[in-house]
Design a protein around this motif. Structure first.
Motif, PDB file in Angstrom:
ATOM      1  N   GLU A 178      37.449  35.016  48.588  1.00 41.28           N
ATOM      2  CA  GLU A 178      38.350  36.157  48.734  1.00 41.28           C
ATOM      3  C   GLU A 178      38.825  36.207  50.185  1.00 41.28           C
ATOM      4  N   LEU A 179      40.132  36.061  50.391  1.00 41.43           N
ATOM      5  CA  LEU A 179      40.701  36.065  51.728  1.00 41.43           C
ATOM      6  C   LEU A 179      40.975  37.490  52.202  1.00 41.43           C
ATOM      7  N   THR A 180      41.601  38.271  51.333  1.00 36.31           N
ATOM      8  CA  THR A 180      41.823  39.697  51.543  1.00 36.31           C
ATOM      9  C   THR A 180      41.623  40.360  50.190  1.00 36.31           C
ATOM     10  N   PRO A 181      41.431  41.665  50.141  1.00 38.47           N
ATOM     11  CA  PRO A 181      41.255  42.322  48.838  1.00 38.47           C
ATOM     12  C   PRO A 181      42.395  41.973  47.882  1.00 38.47           C
ATOM     13  N   GLY A 182      42.031  41.438  46.730  1.00 37.88           N
ATOM     14  CA  GLY A 182      43.019  41.060  45.725  1.00 37.88           C
ATOM     15  C   GLY A 182      43.654  39.705  45.938  1.00 37.88           C
ATOM     16  N   SER A 183      43.263  38.998  46.988  1.00 34.90           N
ATOM     17  CA  SER A 183      43.821  37.675  47.283  1.00 34.90           C
ATOM     18  C   SER A 183      42.686  36.659  47.293  1.00 34.90           C
ATOM     19  N   SER A 206      42.638  33.434  38.036  1.00 33.29           N
ATOM     20  CA  SER A 206      42.122  33.201  39.385  1.00 33.29           C
ATOM     21  C   SER A 206      43.172  32.470  40.225  1.00 33.29           C
ATOM     22  N   GLY A 207      42.848  32.311  41.512  1.00 34.31           N
ATOM     23  CA  GLY A 207      43.722  31.543  42.379  1.00 34.31           C
ATOM     24  C   GLY A 207      44.978  32.258  42.829  1.00 34.31           C
ATOM     25  N   SER A 208      44.914  33.570  42.996  1.00 34.10           N
ATOM     26  CA  SER A 208      46.110  34.310  43.415  1.00 34.10           C
ATOM     27  C   SER A 208      46.609  33.864  44.784  1.00 34.10           C
ATOM     28  N   ALA A 209      45.702  33.346  45.627  1.00 36.92           N
ATOM     29  CA  ALA A 209      46.090  32.866  46.952  1.00 36.92           C
ATOM     30  C   ALA A 209      46.237  31.352  46.995  1.00 36.92           C
ATOM     31  N   GLY A 210      46.234  30.719  45.831  1.00 35.34           N
ATOM     32  CA  GLY A 210      46.408  29.281  45.778  1.00 35.34           C
ATOM     33  C   GLY A 210      45.208  28.559  45.196  1.00 35.34           C
ATOM     34  N   THR A 211      45.395  27.265  44.932  1.00 30.62           N
ATOM     35  CA  THR A 211      44.350  26.430  44.352  1.00 30.62           C
ATOM     36  C   THR A 211      44.198  25.159  45.175  1.00 30.62           C
TER      37      THR A 211
END
Length: 393
Positions: free
Chosen positions: A312-317, A345-350
């Motif tokens: 988790e990079l930021t909440p929700g990301s 999953s992977g909202s911030a990338g894969t």
């Protein structure tokens, strides 16, 4: 505390000792993979409606004489949901007698208790859940002067049983860099079948193959020629001692000798079992190394039940990191991306994480090129530390 189910198997047809054997083998493979057996639940046909339609499911139809669609109403629902169905028969000539019409278009597998093709069924179940990769890569290591005939026989037998077999005399194209192709294919195999004949250990290349396989967590099925003793340098091998009566002509063992059909079957089953251990060991190396590197940079990696890593990079990301065994080709990357997307999953990338040791330079260049076109980034394990450093900055 019992873990929630992630995967489901539905038994259709005649529930008998064949189903029990499949449950036994699949459970053993899950244990080899380090996956909690509670993650998979088995349903009889009468309880098929109790399955969770949101979870990955595979069905196994246990064929029997006189089977008809009317006796199996659960089939239509599974077909409508595009569920994979494995059909099992006593003989391939009896498909029309043992499989209902709605499933006869599916290639059947002939099985016979206790062992004929049941290992293959267990592998199909795990492959459908992406716990085993679909490519069944196997590498034969041998010394030509000592065992060319046996190597060729093993190639034919294992190829016929669904393995993608590498053997130098058949698998390296003309004009290719022989040794580079050899190391590349070795790195993309799960199991090495090593034929340890009297002259094997004297060869520089064959002993180097053994060393490289050990270093990259590839499982080694070590066939000891009659009279050969276990080698202390092969501590990570799974030894399989060949005896005179394993050969077609027990009284005359020469470099041209061939194994009996029963001995070939035993070797196949041993190799099939080792696949799960190989994938577990190679997966564990990638996961452990990556998670250690992430923690070094103050990131918090979480290994998901489906065997990928989230950060988790930021909440929700959330970044999804998927360890990939072998060469991460475009179709494998696309399959991984779709699985991550289906799971939300992977909202911030894969990231596709892979071990680049032994891979051809041309393949590494190809992967760099793919990164600019696919919705996922391929990351070498050796470069992961710097990539995480940039991520944490």
């Amino acid at each position: 505390m019992t873990s929630p189910a992630i995967y489901q198997v539905v038994f259709l047809g005649r529930h008998d000792a064949r189903a029990d054997r499949i449950v036994e083998l699949v459970s053993a493979r899950l244990d080899d993979l380090g996956v909690d057996t509670d993650a998979l639940v088995f349903f009889s046909e009468t309880k098929a409606d109790q399955r969770d339609r949101r979870l990955p499911t595979i069905a196994v139809f246990l064929g029997y004489p006189g089977s008809e669609d009317d006796n199996h109403p659960a089939i239509s629902g599974l077909i409508d949901e595009s569920t994979i169905v494995v059909t099992l028969v006593s003989c391939l000539k009896r498909v029309s007698h043992e499989i209902p019409p709605s499933l006869r278009h599916i290639n059947a597998l002939d099985v016979e208790l206790p062992d004929k093709n049941f290992d293959r069924v267990a592998s199909l179940v795990l492959e459908s859940f992406r716990l085993l990769r679909r490519e069944r890569r196997l590498f034969i290591s041998y010394k030509r002067d000592d065992s060319q005939a046996l190597a060729n026989q093993l190639y034919d037998a294992l190829d016929a049983r669904g393995f993608d077999v590498f053997i130098d005399t058949r698998s390296v194209p003309p004009s290719a860099d022989f040794q580079a192709e050899l190391w590349h294919r070795l790195s993309d195999s799960d199991v090495v079948v090593l034929i340890d004949t009297p002259g094997f250990r004297l060869s520089r290349w064959t002993t180097e193959e053994l060393t490289r396989a050990n270093a990259t967590n590839i499982q080694i099925l070590h066939l000891l020629w009659p009279g050969q003793a276990e080698d202390g340098a092969s501590a990570f091998s799974h030894f399989h001692t060949l005896k005179a009566d394993d050969f077609e002509i027990a009284s005359l063992i020469t470099p041209a000798s061939r194994l009996s059909a029963a001995s070939l079957d035993e070797i196949y089953r041993h190799a099939e079992r080792l696949r799960a251990r190989a994938i577990a060991a190679r997966h564990r190396y990638l996961v452990d190394s990556f998670c250690d590197a992430a923690r070094d940079h103050g990131l918090v990696p979480n290994v998901q039940p489906q065997r990928w890593i989230s950060i988790e990079l930021t909440p929700g990301s959330e970044l999804a990191i998927v360890p990939t065994i072998g060469v991460p080709t475009s179709d494998r990357i696309n399959e991984v991306f779709e699985a991550i997307a289906d799971a939300g999953s992977g909202s911030a990338g894969t990231w596709i994480l892979y071990d680049n040791r032994g891979l051809l330079a041309s393949w590494l260049k190809h992967l760099d090129w793919l990164d600019s076109y696919l919705p996922a980034r391929s990351v070498k394990m050796v470069a992961a530390y710097e990539a995480l450093k940039d991520l944490a900055a």
